[in-house]
Design a protein around this motif. Structure first.
Motif, PDB file in Angstrom:
ATOM      1  N   HIS A  71      36.035  33.895  48.055  1.00 46.19           N
ATOM      2  CA  HIS A  71      35.467  35.018  47.304  1.00 46.19           C
ATOM      3  C   HIS A  71      34.148  35.470  47.908  1.00 46.19           C
ATOM      4  CE1 HIS A  71      38.446  34.641  44.186  1.00 46.19           C
ATOM      5  NE2 HIS A  71      38.143  33.369  44.033  1.00 46.19           N
ATOM      6  N   GLN A 159      42.748  51.190  43.720  1.00 44.44           N
ATOM      7  CA  GLN A 159      43.431  49.899  43.756  1.00 44.44           C
ATOM      8  C   GLN A 159      43.854  49.514  45.162  1.00 44.44           C
ATOM      9  OE1 GLN A 159      46.483  49.370  40.758  1.00 44.44           O
ATOM     10  NE2 GLN A 159      45.287  50.507  39.281  1.00 44.44           N
ATOM     11  N   GLU A 160      43.281  50.181  46.173  1.00 45.46           N
ATOM     12  CA  GLU A 160      43.578  49.789  47.551  1.00 45.46           C
ATOM     13  C   GLU A 160      42.277  49.688  48.305  1.00 45.46           C
ATOM     14  OE1 GLU A 160      46.810  52.001  49.661  1.00 45.46           O
ATOM     15  OE2 GLU A 160      47.142  52.766  47.637  1.00 45.46           O
ATOM     16  N   PHE A 241      30.320  48.427  39.794  1.00 41.60           N
ATOM     17  CA  PHE A 241      30.457  48.156  38.366  1.00 41.60           C
ATOM     18  C   PHE A 241      31.008  49.383  37.632  1.00 41.60           C
ATOM     19  CE2 PHE A 241      28.940  47.829  33.995  1.00 41.60           C
ATOM     20  CZ  PHE A 241      29.306  46.536  33.684  1.00 41.60           C
ATOM     21  N   GLN A 245      34.062  47.788  36.504  1.00 44.44           N
ATOM     22  CA  GLN A 245      33.380  46.758  35.716  1.00 44.44           C
ATOM     23  C   GLN A 245      33.314  45.470  36.533  1.00 44.44           C
ATOM     24  OE1 GLN A 245      35.496  48.853  33.445  1.00 44.44           O
ATOM     25  NE2 GLN A 245      33.542  49.897  33.566  1.00 44.44           N
ATOM     26  N   THR A 246      33.601  44.323  35.909  1.00 47.65           N
ATOM     27  CA  THR A 246      33.386  43.100  36.688  1.00 47.65           C
ATOM     28  C   THR A 246      34.640  42.586  37.357  1.00 47.65           C
ATOM     29  OG1 THR A 246      33.729  41.867  34.687  1.00 47.65           O
ATOM     30  CG2 THR A 246      31.466  42.277  35.330  1.00 47.65           C
ATOM     31  N   HIS A 247      35.783  43.214  37.071  1.00 47.75           N
ATOM     32  CA  HIS A 247      36.975  42.656  37.705  1.00 47.75           C
ATOM     33  C   HIS A 247      37.622  43.655  38.641  1.00 47.75           C
ATOM     34  CE1 HIS A 247      39.028  44.735  34.356  1.00 47.75           C
ATOM     35  NE2 HIS A 247      38.036  44.235  33.653  1.00 47.75           N
ATOM     36  N   THR A 248      37.139  43.698  39.881  1.00 50.93           N
ATOM     37  CA  THR A 248      37.793  44.579  40.837  1.00 50.93           C
ATOM     38  C   THR A 248      39.097  43.936  41.230  1.00 50.93           C
ATOM     39  OG1 THR A 248      36.517  43.516  42.516  1.00 50.93           O
ATOM     40  CG2 THR A 248      35.840  45.695  41.919  1.00 50.93           C
ATOM     41  N   PRO A 249      40.197  44.706  41.122  1.00 49.20           N
ATOM     42  CA  PRO A 249      41.492  44.138  41.473  1.00 49.20           C
ATOM     43  C   PRO A 249      41.479  43.576  42.887  1.00 49.20           C
ATOM     44  CG  PRO A 249      41.577  46.545  41.230  1.00 49.20           C
ATOM     45  CD  PRO A 249      40.274  46.091  40.691  1.00 49.20           C
ATOM     46  N   GLY A 250      41.917  42.333  43.013  1.00 50.64           N
ATOM     47  CA  GLY A 250      41.994  41.707  44.328  1.00 50.64           C
ATOM     48  C   GLY A 250      40.665  41.659  45.059  1.00 50.64           C
ATOM     49  N   ASP A 251      39.556  41.739  44.326  1.00 52.34           N
ATOM     50  CA  ASP A 251      38.214  41.694  44.924  1.00 52.34           C
ATOM     51  C   ASP A 251      37.943  42.838  45.884  1.00 52.34           C
ATOM     52  OD1 ASP A 251      37.739  39.424  43.524  1.00 52.34           O
ATOM     53  OD2 ASP A 251      37.888  38.045  45.205  1.00 52.34           O
ATOM     54  N   ILE A 252      38.723  43.942  45.844  1.00 54.94           N
ATOM     55  CA  ILE A 252      38.548  44.973  46.871  1.00 54.94           C
ATOM     56  C   ILE A 252      37.173  45.618  46.824  1.00 54.94           C
ATOM     57  CG2 ILE A 252      40.969  45.606  47.259  1.00 54.94           C
ATOM     58  CD1 ILE A 252      40.580  47.869  45.287  1.00 54.94           C
ATOM     59  N   MET A 254      34.426  44.053  45.291  1.00 54.62           N
ATOM     60  CA  MET A 254      33.438  43.082  44.824  1.00 54.62           C
ATOM     61  C   MET A 254      32.363  42.854  45.878  1.00 54.62           C
ATOM     62  SD  MET A 254      33.888  39.270  43.290  1.00 54.62           S
ATOM     63  CE  MET A 254      34.005  38.443  44.868  1.00 54.62           C
ATOM     64  N   TYR A 261      26.756  38.525  39.669  1.00 54.44           N
ATOM     65  CA  TYR A 261      26.813  38.940  38.270  1.00 54.44           C
ATOM     66  C   TYR A 261      27.973  38.246  37.563  1.00 54.44           C
ATOM     67  CZ  TYR A 261      27.244  42.338  34.429  1.00 54.44           C
ATOM     68  OH  TYR A 261      27.330  42.950  33.210  1.00 54.44           O
ATOM     69  N   GLN A 262      29.101  38.230  38.269  1.00 51.86           N
ATOM     70  CA  GLN A 262      30.289  37.635  37.689  1.00 51.86           C
ATOM     71  C   GLN A 262      30.100  36.142  37.432  1.00 51.86           C
ATOM     72  OE1 GLN A 262      33.273  38.902  40.307  1.00 51.86           O
ATOM     73  NE2 GLN A 262      34.843  38.558  38.917  1.00 51.86           N
TER      74      GLN A 262
ATOM     75  N   ASP B  68      30.852  44.305  28.491  1.00 50.82           N
ATOM     76  CA  ASP B  68      30.124  43.343  29.318  1.00 50.82           C
ATOM     77  C   ASP B  68      28.656  43.251  28.940  1.00 50.82           C
ATOM     78  OD1 ASP B  68      31.484  41.837  31.367  1.00 50.82           O
ATOM     79  OD2 ASP B  68      32.221  43.778  32.055  1.00 50.82           O
ATOM     80  N   THR B 190      46.064  44.977  36.599  1.00 48.54           N
ATOM     81  CA  THR B 190      44.675  44.564  36.828  1.00 48.54           C
ATOM     82  C   THR B 190      44.115  43.837  35.608  1.00 48.54           C
ATOM     83  OG1 THR B 190      43.746  46.650  36.060  1.00 48.54           O
ATOM     84  CG2 THR B 190      44.249  46.495  38.397  1.00 48.54           C
ATOM     85  N   ASP B 393      39.809  35.626  34.337  1.00 48.32           N
ATOM     86  CA  ASP B 393      39.317  36.447  35.435  1.00 48.32           C
ATOM     87  C   ASP B 393      40.270  36.406  36.633  1.00 48.32           C
ATOM     88  OD1 ASP B 393      37.026  37.999  35.432  1.00 48.32           O
ATOM     89  OD2 ASP B 393      36.237  36.863  37.129  1.00 48.32           O
ATOM     90  N   LYS B 396      43.435  38.367  35.962  1.00 45.40           N
ATOM     91  CA  LYS B 396      43.216  39.800  36.076  1.00 45.40           C
ATOM     92  C   LYS B 396      43.117  40.239  37.526  1.00 45.40           C
ATOM     93  CE  LYS B 396      40.326  40.607  31.969  1.00 45.40           C
ATOM     94  NZ  LYS B 396      38.954  40.885  31.556  1.00 45.40           N
ATOM     95  N   LYS B 397      42.212  39.601  38.235  1.00 42.65           N
ATOM     96  CA  LYS B 397      41.832  40.113  39.556  1.00 42.65           C
ATOM     97  C   LYS B 397      42.828  39.725  40.634  1.00 42.65           C
ATOM     98  CE  LYS B 397      37.972  38.465  40.549  1.00 42.65           C
ATOM     99  NZ  LYS B 397      36.715  38.181  41.214  1.00 42.65           N
ATOM    100  N   ASN B 398      43.298  38.487  40.566  1.00 38.49           N
ATOM    101  CA  ASN B 398      44.097  37.995  41.678  1.00 38.49           C
ATOM    102  C   ASN B 398      45.577  37.905  41.371  1.00 38.49           C
ATOM    103  OD1 ASN B 398      41.526  37.736  42.554  1.00 38.49           O
ATOM    104  ND2 ASN B 398      41.780  35.724  43.460  1.00 38.49           N
ATOM    105  N   PHE B 401      47.334  41.284  40.112  1.00 39.02           N
ATOM    106  CA  PHE B 401      47.168  42.348  41.101  1.00 39.02           C
ATOM    107  C   PHE B 401      47.913  42.038  42.399  1.00 39.02           C
ATOM    108  CE2 PHE B 401      44.763  44.565  44.479  1.00 39.02           C
ATOM    109  CZ  PHE B 401      44.987  45.865  44.048  1.00 39.02           C
ATOM    110  N   LYS B 402      47.737  40.828  42.909  1.00 45.17           N
ATOM    111  CA  LYS B 402      48.349  40.514  44.202  1.00 45.17           C
ATOM    112  C   LYS B 402      49.860  40.355  44.109  1.00 45.17           C
ATOM    113  CE  LYS B 402      44.308  38.509  46.376  1.00 45.17           C
ATOM    114  NZ  LYS B 402      43.602  37.273  46.744  1.00 45.17           N
ATOM    115  N   ARG B 405      51.115  44.293  42.088  1.00 47.15           N
ATOM    116  CA  ARG B 405      50.727  45.630  42.532  1.00 47.15           C
ATOM    117  C   ARG B 405      50.606  45.695  44.063  1.00 47.15           C
ATOM    118  NH1 ARG B 405      49.642  49.656  44.327  1.00 47.15           N
ATOM    119  NH2 ARG B 405      48.335  51.384  43.674  1.00 47.15           N
ATOM    120  N   GLU B 406      49.755  44.823  44.591  1.00 46.91           N
ATOM    121  CA  GLU B 406      49.487  44.862  46.030  1.00 46.91           C
ATOM    122  C   GLU B 406      50.638  44.242  46.811  1.00 46.91           C
ATOM    123  OE1 GLU B 406      45.189  44.214  48.135  1.00 46.91           O
ATOM    124  OE2 GLU B 406      46.164  42.411  47.444  1.00 46.91           O
TER     125      GLU B 406
END
Lengths: 303, 424
Positions: A71, A159-160, A241, A245-252, A254, A261-262, B68, B190, B393, B396-398, B401-402, B405-406
């Motif tokens: 991460h 989301q990409e 943000f 917000q705090t959860h960017t899909p797949g950390d793209i 982040m 922050y997270q 948040d 997500t 978390d 949601k994020k991993n 999504f992975k 979606r991805e």
């Protein structure tokens, strides 16, 4: 008695030895309380595991060891590429616009100046929410309508990885373009007109005048803008943000600060968050030093 | 003379500042929440309280912050020892953060919960407990249900009551897609509101009760693969526009009749009423399809615990108000009539008030509660540990999504990776 006291107080404040300290005292106090104290406290926190209220344990460098995870490296990569792209856009573009705005032949200068500067006055969150909806995925959103004119199909922008970075850089450009233009404008106005006249007499065309006179004269301003852009790029958080917000899909999206922050607030791992902060400080310092050395900032005049 | 007038004025000013404090006025309690609807609910509760307790009036100062921001502000004010409100809402996925450490800065509520425990759904209180102390009171049970768009089902000739298993659901979905061109459902990619209820309904979980991570077990992999197949193999589902069911894009999409059904907890009714008004009268609620005959038809999902912080100066009053607002008989009934939530007290579920018309029966029809009573024993508890915020978390994020979606990882890989991180 009273008068004497007043007089001695006056002479104390008026004496050339103390007066400077009196004048800088507010700044020093502010600096100590609002910068040095939190900084030291953060370093201490970064070596602690904080479980809860009044419940702290010293764990040495464990927080820093934990940083070696995918991460963090992903956040470092995202932040670096964001910084790179913002600099790639936000140096050449404002220079060109500033040159046009500085040209006596340009009409409506004040209008363009204020129009370009206005976005800098908006809050990042307000701007971010506006861009968040502009980059929405319905076919009717602003950006999808715009790309529609070029025959492109509506897409899911946020989301990409690539499009997400584009959205971040576009937001950053929209906000900071005007500020950078102001920097470069002031730099341009400091260049003596005589040099241009002499060059014109010698037969230099506009192209040559720009590359041989304007750019080299702007170098100190460019160094300054690059330095603050690196700092700004690496500490970017609010834009990301506002988009996710705090959860960017797949950390793209982040960034390092999003990660901080997270970890600090989502996971309530303040010690680890402090370690991320300290690491970020050293990364930015290192990059800034390399960049300054590379741009010849430390060379003495005339060398 | 001038001095006299001046001093008179000053005295007047001072008394006018001090007096309201003495006028036996209401006690002011502060309440932080992230949900506008909860403010409406609490305001109503204050009105009721003030009617019943004329001698001890309350004035509730409610602050509604973004999700948040509220949780962070609360965490920091509790951590630093100053600035916290008397009462606050804490969402279930964040709650574990406030219980970390040896001395949680929240007031135990055992005194009001234990006497009526036999009337409450214990699982919903265990979510907010540590070492035998209960720190939060939820708003609802959060039974997950299926919202169907009746118009589309009729067009496709599907009888909703013949959808028994998830396989039936997929077959019905194929008919709906063929007849209407609309997807049967949407899947969150997500956030976790598709995967998590389905795995809970299946009978598995993220953690074992002892805290072991079981996120990557075969059952969870099977559930996630099933969701993926609904999108890419059977082509009856689409990733939710905006990524999740609370995105503005999603509400717009759904309000225009975007999909034929949607799986969400019952509290999502509030979102339908508020954000998707055009579907009024078209949505019917049914239990979830089962994984195998006789399987569970629901899952208890989400939740928000209201807490009393240790920084309150009116601890006793705050606790008693919370009791009256949420777990008294009247309060429990109000969670239904005002919020459309399934109350935490079983003993009010067949109360006459539950059958009266309100904005939810106007929207969804009258038999909601009959259906709910049917599935009340088919809700599995979920295990919540210190690592729960991180787990949610990662979902949601991993994971979602992975894998959905991805498509950069198979369901198995995504679950393995997340489980590995949770085990660290």
């Amino acid at each position: 008695m009273n008068k004497k006291k007043k007089a001695s107080l006056l002479s104390f404040f008026n004496s050339p030895k103390t007066a400077p300290y009196v004048f800088v005292a507010p700044f020093i106090l502010f600096f100590l309380v609002c910068y040095v104290y939190p900084f030291i406290k953060t370093i201490i926190m970064s070596t602690q595991q904080i479980f809860g209220f009044n419940d702290v344990e010293y764990i040495g460098f464990n927080n820093y060891r934990r940083l070696l995870n995918p991460h963090f490296f992903n956040a470092l990569k995202t932040t670096s590429s964001y910084t790179f792209w913002t600099i790639m856009v936000l140096i050449p573009l404002p220079i060109i616009l500033a040159v046009f705005l500085n040209n006596p032949a340009t009409k409506g200068k004040n209008f363009f100046k204020s129009a370009l500067f206005m976005p800098a006055l908006t809050s990042v969150i307000v701007a971010g929410i506006f861009f968040r909806y502009s980059f929405g995925e319905q076919p009717t959103t602003l950006v999808n309508t715009l790309v529609g004119f070029f025959g492109m199909k509506p897409r899911v922008w946020l989301q990409e990885r690539g499009p997400a970075m584009l959205a971040l850089v576009v937001l950053c450009t929209w906000r900071w373009l005007g500020v950078n233009i102001i920097y470069f404008l002031s730099g341009l106005q400091a260049i003596p007109q005589e040099i241009y006249e002499a060059a014109a007499i010698d037969g230099a065309n506009a192209w040559n005048r720009f590359f041989r006179i304007t750019l080299p004269s702007l170098k100190p301003v460019i160094i300054y803008v690059v330095t603050i852009s690196i700092h700004g790029g690496y500490s970017m958080f609010a834009e990301s943000f506002a988009f996710w917000q705090t959860h960017t899909p797949g950390d793209i999206g982040m960034t390092i600060v999003s990660y901080l922050y997270q970890m600090g607030f989502n996971d309530f791992n303040m010690g680890f968050a402090a370690a991320i902060g300290i690491t970020l400080l050293f990364i930015v310092m290192l990059i800034n030093l390399i960049q300054l050395a590379f741009m010849g900032f430390f060379k003495k005049e005339g060398n | 003379m001038r001095k006299v007038i001046l001093s008179l004025l000053v005295t007047l000013l001072l008394t006018s500042m001090v007096l309201p404090g003495f006028a036996a006025g209401p006690t002011t309690l502060t309440f932080w929440t992230f949900q506008e609807l909860h403010k409406t609910f609490m305001d109503d509760a204050v009105e009721t309280w003030n009617k019943n307790n004329p001698k001890q009036q309350i004035q509730l100062k409610t602050e509604v912050y973004p999700f948040d921001q509220m949780h962070n502000k609360l965490l920091i004010s509790l951590q630093s020892g100053v600035g916290a409100p008397d009462l606050a809402d804490i969402e279930i996925s964040k709650f574990a953060n406030y219980l970390k450490g040896r001395n949680p800065q929240l007031v135990p509520l055992n005194k009001i919960i234990e006497p009526i425990m036999d009337k409450l759904i214990k699982a919903r209180f265990d979510n907010y407990a540590k070492d035998g102390k209960y720190y939060g009171i939820d708003y609802h049970v959060g039974a997950t249900v299926m919202f169907y768009n009746k118009e589309y089902l009729d067009q496709a000739g599907v009888n909703v009551d013949q959808i028994i298993t998830w396989d039936d659901y997929v077959e019905a979905g194929k008919k709906v897609v063929a007849a209407t061109g609309k997807p049967m459902t949407t899947v969150e990619v997500t956030e976790h509101w598709t995967f998590y209820p389905m795995l809970s309904q299946y009978g598995t979980d993220i953690f074992k009760p002892n805290g072991d991570v079981i996120l990557d077990n075969a059952d969870n992999t099977k559930v996630l693969t099933f969701i993926k197949d609904m999108i890419y193999k059977h082509e009856i589902a689409v990733p939710a526009p905006g990524g999740f069911h609370h995105a503005e894009e999603y509400w717009a999409f759904m309000n225009q009749g975007g999909a034929a059904s949607l799986m969400m907890p019952l509290w999502f009714m509030g979102r339908f009423v508020q954000y998707m008004p055009d579907l009024k009268g078209n949505i019917i609620i049914r239990p979830l399809p089962v994984w195998k005959p006789g399987g569970d038809r629901s899952a208890g999902m989400g939740g928000t615990g209201t807490v009393v912080t240790k920084q309150t100066k009116h601890q006793d009053l705050a606790v008693r108000f919370l009791e009256a607002a949420k777990i008294s008989r009247e309060g429990a009934i109000k969670t239904w009539t005002l919020l459309g939530f399934d109350p935490l007290r079983w003993d009010v579920w067949d109360a006459p008030e539950m059958r009266e018309d309100n904005m939810y029966t106007d929207y969804f029809g009258k038999d909601i509660f009959t259906m709910l009573l049917e599935i009340k024993d088919e809700i599995n508890p979920t295990v919540i540990t210190d690592k729960y915020p991180l787990a949610i978390d990662l979902l949601k994020k991993n994971v979602c999504f992975k894998a959905l979606r991805e498509l950069s990882q198979t369901p198995e890989e995504a679950l393995k990776e997340a489980a590995k991180e949770l085990r660290q």
